[in-house]
Enzyme design. Structure first.
Site, PDB file in Angstrom:
ATOM      1  N   HIS A 149       1.138  -1.110   0.288  1.00  0.00           N
ATOM      2  CA  HIS A 149      -0.341   0.179  -0.008  1.00  0.00           C
ATOM      3  C   HIS A 149       1.110   0.913   0.041  1.00  0.00           C
ATOM      4  O   HIS A 149       0.323   2.304  -0.550  1.00  0.00           O
ATOM      5  CB  HIS A 149      -1.057   0.228   1.049  1.00  0.00           C
ATOM      6  N   ARG A 205       3.671 -18.880 -20.547  1.00  0.00           N
ATOM      7  CA  ARG A 205       4.140 -17.872 -20.478  1.00  0.00           C
ATOM      8  C   ARG A 205       5.292 -17.946 -19.121  1.00  0.00           C
ATOM      9  O   ARG A 205       6.526 -17.030 -19.131  1.00  0.00           O
ATOM     10  CB  ARG A 205       3.794 -16.350 -20.588  1.00  0.00           C
ATOM     11  N   GLU A 245      -9.891 -14.107 -24.634  1.00  0.00           N
ATOM     12  CA  GLU A 245      -7.862 -14.760 -24.869  1.00  0.00           C
ATOM     13  C   GLU A 245      -7.714 -16.615 -25.164  1.00  0.00           C
ATOM     14  O   GLU A 245      -7.213 -16.692 -25.130  1.00  0.00           O
ATOM     15  CB  GLU A 245      -7.793 -14.663 -23.726  1.00  0.00           C
ATOM     16  N   CYS A 257      -7.407  -4.594 -24.001  1.00  0.00           N
ATOM     17  CA  CYS A 257      -6.848  -4.915 -22.462  1.00  0.00           C
ATOM     18  C   CYS A 257      -6.120  -5.210 -22.442  1.00  0.00           C
ATOM     19  O   CYS A 257      -4.672  -5.370 -20.826  1.00  0.00           O
ATOM     20  CB  CYS A 257      -7.913  -5.357 -21.296  1.00  0.00           C
ATOM     21  N   ARG A 260      -9.617  -5.469 -12.312  1.00  0.00           N
ATOM     22  CA  ARG A 260      -9.713  -6.945 -12.432  1.00  0.00           C
ATOM     23  C   ARG A 260     -10.247  -7.194 -10.909  1.00  0.00           C
ATOM     24  O   ARG A 260      -9.881  -6.276 -10.189  1.00  0.00           O
ATOM     25  CB  ARG A 260      -8.003  -7.598 -12.344  1.00  0.00           C
ATOM     26  N   ASN A 275      -2.082 -11.347 -23.196  1.00  0.00           N
ATOM     27  CA  ASN A 275      -1.407 -11.605 -22.995  1.00  0.00           C
ATOM     28  C   ASN A 275      -1.593 -13.622 -23.016  1.00  0.00           C
ATOM     29  O   ASN A 275      -0.729 -14.067 -23.373  1.00  0.00           O
ATOM     30  CB  ASN A 275      -0.724 -11.298 -21.241  1.00  0.00           C
ATOM     31  N   ASP A 276      -2.640 -13.595 -22.231  1.00  0.00           N
ATOM     32  CA  ASP A 276      -3.502 -14.901 -22.272  1.00  0.00           C
ATOM     33  C   ASP A 276      -3.428 -15.483 -23.805  1.00  0.00           C
ATOM     34  O   ASP A 276      -3.350 -16.481 -24.769  1.00  0.00           O
ATOM     35  CB  ASP A 276      -4.701 -15.149 -21.823  1.00  0.00           C
ATOM     36  N   ARG A 287     -14.204  -6.977 -15.225  1.00  0.00           N
ATOM     37  CA  ARG A 287     -14.003  -8.256 -15.589  1.00  0.00           C
ATOM     38  C   ARG A 287     -14.475  -9.429 -14.526  1.00  0.00           C
ATOM     39  O   ARG A 287     -13.740  -8.747 -12.674  1.00  0.00           O
ATOM     40  CB  ARG A 287     -12.583  -8.693 -16.069  1.00  0.00           C
TER      41      ARG A 287
END
Length: 658
Positions: free
Chosen positions: A304, A579, A545, A616, A411, A568-569, A447
């Site tokens: 944080h 990956r 994805e 995204c 997310r 990414n995926d 999401r």
């Protein structure tokens, strides 16, 4: 995302600099690899890194994939381009051709480069450079009296503890009510308040008290136990929660002891705040506009403290450990939040260098700021939405400051992971509502829970799987657990009355997954209506994805309101290359013709159906690829806040060329 450079580290990445490089890489959530001569290895493995045999003046590529990929690449490139990186000594061990400074017995090891300026290495937690007077903040450590309670004292001690918890919560409530508190900092204080009231902490303390411990000792013991559990989990976000538990425990102990925390109100303008640890609550209430930088013994890139520093543009180097004690008596400190360097009492040459870098960074930021409020568009006038990828309310301010046109990916995993229990519908509704209000009238794409056996969370039992990335995760898990999924959908319906909420389903491979979700949404809406709870409809879309989603994109486009491509995926699945596996890392390239063809097929299907097509994945922020994606028909690009203004500049340049 990747970037190449020439290694300037003295004698290359041999044992000591390789260890430092790995430590720096581990400070980031992203998967990070180092590539040389076509061979890629994990940048988080000292052995693999040394076996790559990287020499001085050789060309290498740093590749990063994840939420903080940009920050990781900048920090690691900065290390590789530093000629003095290989001269750092540790534990009294000198580099091969440089004399080591001998630290006094028992003192923290300090690296002394050739120019004679003491330098420490920590975790690069918030980018930027700064130099200013040192402000040491080392409040006394709290220790319990260790007194054993008599049987007739236990009930009174329990009440004293409960009163202290109530007092801490009341203080936090007053802080939350202050108009001066930013939205991001407000989210952090709210999370700390949640920890203070959590049953795991309070029940643990009360057990210690019933066993005869005094309240202060009981709080220290219970907080330490929970923090140790967080630290043992293989996840950076959960590791960072250990610091939060300690900070909350400290506040409760201070109330029990009748003491106040040492104030940060007297910090001078531009000073570098030095501390072993700083409670997020204390930092959130500090005069942040006066703080030039933050250096801490504890904390990491996902703590944080780091989030607060990033949201306010304050450079920060954390995770110094005991080496932070070397700064207790420092007069001037310079920090490099990109590389994780802390310069202790820099000499004139180093001061001049940092002053130049501070000015250059300010000019670069100023140059991009003209694009903050720009609404970029194609030559034909079609607006291109440049949005932010974020994972918590704490990141709202950074996204707004960058000029984000909404959120292209929120997310929700962190909301589930950061707590010691599954978040309630009420808690989720508050979070999603805050998001919607913060970015209205722009859209916020949330999401739904995308989590599986690779990232377990409290309250959900995941089966042991050979490959969690191909297993029970994302929409598959949610549809099998309507008790969890419906709470999230109900919370999203409730939040939709506050702004432009859109909902995106992850890991979709079949049209049936969309239709089943739509039925659940209708069921939730009917329940809310019967209960008299205000709610509104939202657009439902899918994250593209999986190869299956690409191949059925024309049919999917008839069932949903939008597509968002998760590069990414998608790259991982299209190329059948894990990956996380360095031996096949070269296949994880979004520019591979197969991946680009999948993106184009998706875009073509969405455009033909008249729905919005966005992206995204991290590729959305790459200036070299943005023109290609826009020509394919994408009208929304979502990325890390740090990339937003650069992306807007790229789109504006495209339109100007027409």
């Amino acid at each position: 995302m990747e970037r190449s450079t020439i290694v300037r580290v003295h004698e290359g990445l041999h044992a000591r600099p390789a260890t430092r490089f790995v430590k720096l890489a581990k400070g980031f959530e992203s998967d990070v690899e180092l590539v040389k001569d076509g061979k890629a290895v994990s940048a988080k493995s000292s052995v693999k890194l040394m076996l790559l045999a990287v020499k001085e003046n050789q060309e290498v590529t740093v590749r990063a994939n994840g939420a903080d990929a940009i920050e990781a690449i900048e920090a690691l490139i900065g290390y590789l381009e530093n000629p003095h990186a290989g001269l750092d000594s540790e534990a009294g061990e000198a580099a091969s051709d440089a004399p080591a400074a001998v630290a006094p017995q028992g003192a923290s090891p300090i690296a002394v480069p050739a120019e004679g300026t003491a330098k420490l290495q920590g975790v690069a937690a918030s980018e930027g450079v700064a130099i200013g007077p040192a402000f040491a903040h080392f409040p006394a450590e709290i220790e319990g009296p260790g007194r054993r309670l008599q049987a007739d004292e236990i009930d009174g001690e329990l009440e004293r503890f409960r009163g202290a918890v109530a007092s801490v919560q009341a203080r936090m409530d007053r802080t939350l009510a202050e108009d001066s508190l930013s939205g991001g900092d407000r989210g952090i204080v709210a999370a700390l308040r949640d920890i203070a009231a959590d049953d795991s902490l309070t029940a643990g303390v009360e057990k210690f008290i019933r066993d005869g411990d005094d309240a202060v000792s009981a709080v220290i013991g219970a907080a330490s136990s929970i923090a140790a559990d967080f630290s043992a989990v293989d996840d950076h976000y959960l590791n960072a929660r250990a610091d939060d538990v300690h900070a909350v425990g400290r506040q409760i102990c201070l109330v029990l002891l009748g003491q106040d925390e040492v104030s940060l109100e007297t910090i001078p303008q531009g000073a570098i705040l030095i501390a072993d640890d700083i409670g997020a609550w204390d930092l959130a209430r500090a005069p942040l506009k006066r703080i030039g930088g933050v250096v801490c013994g504890h904390g990491g890139a996902t703590s944080h403290i780091a989030i607060i520093a990033r949201s306010h543009g304050i450079p920060a180097v954390l995770g110094l450990g005991d080496k932070v004690n070397a700064l207790r008596n420092a007069k001037v400190v310079a920090i490099d939040g990109n590389a994780g360097h802390v310069i202790v009492d820099p000499n004139e040459a180093a001061r001049a260098e940092f002053a130049t870098r501070v000015e250059a960074a300010a000019q670069e930021r100023a140059g991009l700021k003209v694009f903050k409020h720009l609404t970029p568009s194609r030559a034909d006038g079609t607006v291109i939405e440049v949005a932010a990828n974020i994972g918590s309310l704490e990141e709202i301010e950074a996204a707004q400051e960058a000029g984000a046109m909404g959120v292209g990916l929120f997310r929700t995993e962190l909301l589930f992971m950061r707590h010691m229990h599954l978040p309630s519908e009420e808690m989720q509704a508050e979070t999603y509502s805050a998001l919607a209000k913060a970015f209205a009238p722009h859209s916020v794409i949330v999401r739904t829970l995308d989590i599986g056996g690779d990232k377990p969370i409290a309250g959900i039992e995941f089966p042991d799987e050979e490959n969690p990335f191909l297993g029970w995760r994302g929409i598959r898990m949610c549809l099998d657990r309507p008790d969890i999924f419906k709470k999230q959908l109900r919370a999203l319906l409730r939040a939709a009355i506050h702004g432009n909420i859109k909902v995106m389903l992850p890991m979709v491979a079949e049209i049936g997954e969309v239709t089943r979700t739509r039925a659940l949404v209708a069921e939730c809406a009917a329940e809310l209506k019967a209960e008299g709870v205000p709610h509104a409809a939202f657009d439902l879309g899918v994250m593209i994805e999986t190869p299956a989603a690409v191949l059925i994109a024309p049919a999917l486009a008839k069932e949903v309101a939008f597509f968002s491509i998760g590069t990414n995926d998608l790259t991982q699945y299209i190329m059948a290359a894990d990956r996380l596996n360095p031996t096949v890392a070269k296949l994880n390239d979004v520019t591979n013709p197969a991946v680009m063809a999948a993106i184009e097929l998706t875009a073509r299907a969405g455009v033909a159906a008249g729905i919005m097509v966005g992206m995204c994945g991290e590729a959305a922020g790459r200036p070299d690829l943005i023109p290609i994606f826009i020509k394919m028909g994408l009208t929304e690009l979502s990325m890390s806040p740090a990339s937003i203004q650069r992306a807007k500049k790229t789109i504006a340049a495209m339109a100007a060329e027409k």
